[in-house]
Motif scaffolding. Sequence first.
Motif, short mmCIF file in Angstrom:
data_model
loop_
_atom_site.label_atom_id
_atom_site.label_comp_id
_atom_site.label_asym_id
_atom_site.label_seq_id
_atom_site.Cartn_x
_atom_site.Cartn_y
_atom_site.Cartn_z
N LEU A 1 -20.69 -49.04 -5.37
CA LEU A 1 -20.81 -48.17 -4.20
C LEU A 1 -20.61 -48.97 -2.93
CD1 LEU A 1 -24.02 -46.19 -5.22
CD2 LEU A 1 -21.68 -45.31 -5.25
N PRO B 1 -23.36 -47.13 2.73
CA PRO B 1 -23.19 -45.81 3.36
C PRO B 1 -23.07 -45.91 4.87
CG PRO B 1 -25.45 -46.14 2.60
CD PRO B 1 -24.66 -47.29 2.07
N ASP C 1 -24.31 -38.17 4.86
CA ASP C 1 -23.67 -37.63 3.65
C ASP C 1 -23.42 -38.74 2.64
OD1 ASP C 1 -23.67 -35.04 4.60
OD2 ASP C 1 -21.61 -35.10 5.34
N ASP C 2 -23.02 -39.92 3.14
CA ASP C 2 -22.84 -41.07 2.26
C ASP C 2 -24.16 -41.49 1.62
OD1 ASP C 2 -20.17 -41.13 3.01
OD2 ASP C 2 -20.42 -42.78 4.44
N TYR D 1 -26.65 -39.53 0.92
CA TYR D 1 -26.89 -38.54 -0.15
C TYR D 1 -26.09 -38.90 -1.41
CZ TYR D 1 -26.49 -34.12 -2.71
OH TYR D 1 -26.48 -33.17 -3.69
N THR D 2 -24.83 -39.21 -1.23
CA THR D 2 -23.98 -39.58 -2.37
C THR D 2 -24.51 -40.83 -3.06
OG1 THR D 2 -22.03 -38.61 -1.30
CG2 THR D 2 -21.63 -40.21 -3.06
N LYS E 1 -27.65 -39.99 -5.05
CA LYS E 1 -27.29 -39.25 -6.28
C LYS E 1 -26.86 -40.22 -7.37
CE LYS E 1 -26.30 -35.17 -6.74
NZ LYS E 1 -26.97 -34.04 -7.42
N ALA E 2 -26.05 -41.22 -7.01
CA ALA E 2 -25.58 -42.20 -7.98
C ALA E 2 -26.74 -43.05 -8.49
CB ALA E 2 -24.50 -43.08 -7.36
#
Length: 545
Positions: A198, A201, A205-206, A208-209, A212-213
């Motif tokens: 990854l 961020p 929004d990043d 959040y992504t 999630k990962a």
Amino acid sequence: MYRLSRRTAILAAGASMFTLVACDTGPDESESEDLDGNRAGAMADYKVGTQFKATEALSFSILYNNHPSYALKDDWLFWSELTKRTNVKLEPVAVPLSDYEQKRSLLIGAGDAPFIIPKTYHPAENAFVSSGAILPVSEYIDLMPNLKDKIAKWNLKPEMDSLRQQDNNFYLLPGLHEKPWQDYSIAVRTDVLKQLNLETPKTWDDVYTMLKAMKAANPSSYPFSDRFSKPTPGGNLINIVTASWGSFGGWNYQHAKFNDSTKKFEYTGATDAYKQALEYLHKLVAEGLLDPESFTQSDDQARQKLANGKSFVISSNAQTLVNDYRNDLAKTIPSATIAKIPLPIGPAGEINPASRTENGVMISKKARESKNFVAMMQFIDWLYYSDAGQEFAKWGVEGTTFTKDGSGKRSLAPDVNVIGLNPKGTKHLQKDFGFYNGVFAYGGPPELVNGFFSAEEQEVQKQQANRKPVAVQPPAPFTDEEREQATLWETPLKDHVTQMTLKFILGQRPLSEWNAYVAELKAKNSDQYINLVNKAYDRFKKANG
């Protein structure tokens, strides 16, 4: 209330105080006449760049916020060197950090406050204005050439105007920054980012992504478990998220938010921007990405979860990253790496929400009657606002606590440590010498403010410095009667916003009930409150342009 001088009467009629800022830095004729009996010990030729030194030995009382991390010592080099340079001895009235605000209020209310009252965060001074217990310091700004110089040079008129009361005076001398400095953000386990392939961020929004990962790779975990929630639930997290949505929350909750489109104030806790920020945080909780205990747990509990690998993301500033998280992880997961990232970007865009003013100094009314009043104001100007005074308060004594190279870059002396920058140092800049003390050291140009930052933190600040500063809210000062009424409304309103904010975030109240919540705020006089604010704004604007 403190009797208005001729200058204040003129200002209240609409003249701008800051026509003075661009003028010469010496006292004007009327002020010289007013203060003829208060110049004992003062310098006749004090100006920008002058080392202040009282013409006779003086002493001034000061309320001292005694921080447990570097408890007050009488033999600090700070005290003796300050007297050596200025011929002034400070007499601290020490109050524990935990009781500072309460004790300050009691002392001021009883008329027993020391002359100098630092570590005051706007708008705390509002509570003492109507009684006349503190001075309208703007009336005496001509005595402070370094302060005037920085206001003019750094274009700080909007920030200073935001401190003004109904009489057009301000009653707080704030710490001043040349550039906004956003310290708080979030820290992320960078080794986990690498494992999951990854990127760091850049936006919420990043974030959040990323969470999630992390959750997918560690289903039983809450990837984000936060701290800084006592005494304000979600103090930092709600603050930085609402700021990124263009609002106020958490530590920085303010009842009124100015709408640049309508040119009117709105009740912050009822705005769409505030709602959208809460929707984002609720999504994190609902999907198991943010630990619901984040809003109630102690800092130690949050640190323990991070140290034990139960979480990977936490609120941070420059000091907690180095002093807390890296030390904690070194003991439990030595291979772990963690870094503070630049404040993630939200719908408000690439903004820097930090203010260019911070906590400051109030002056007791009693000080005005002292024969040494002018000397005291010159002394405060030198210590808090001159380049030399700011360097002294933060870095100490050249050759003892720090050195300078040919380019003027400062470095800690080899045997001195602070914030883990010189871990082999046997002496501590704050604990052993009394410098870098929150009562005295704040503000300044970026090279001074960032002086103790690591290269890593310097890079974070560099990225954030390129972002657009948030506009300062315009003044909307209340009359004494309006302040009394507003105070009756503010506490129940803030309590309701705080309670419902947590319920919405944690899913204990569905966001589909937002309109009902807004109606509850109106029942608690939010509309009347905002009408009062807008009335004050219109009145001040009409009087002052």
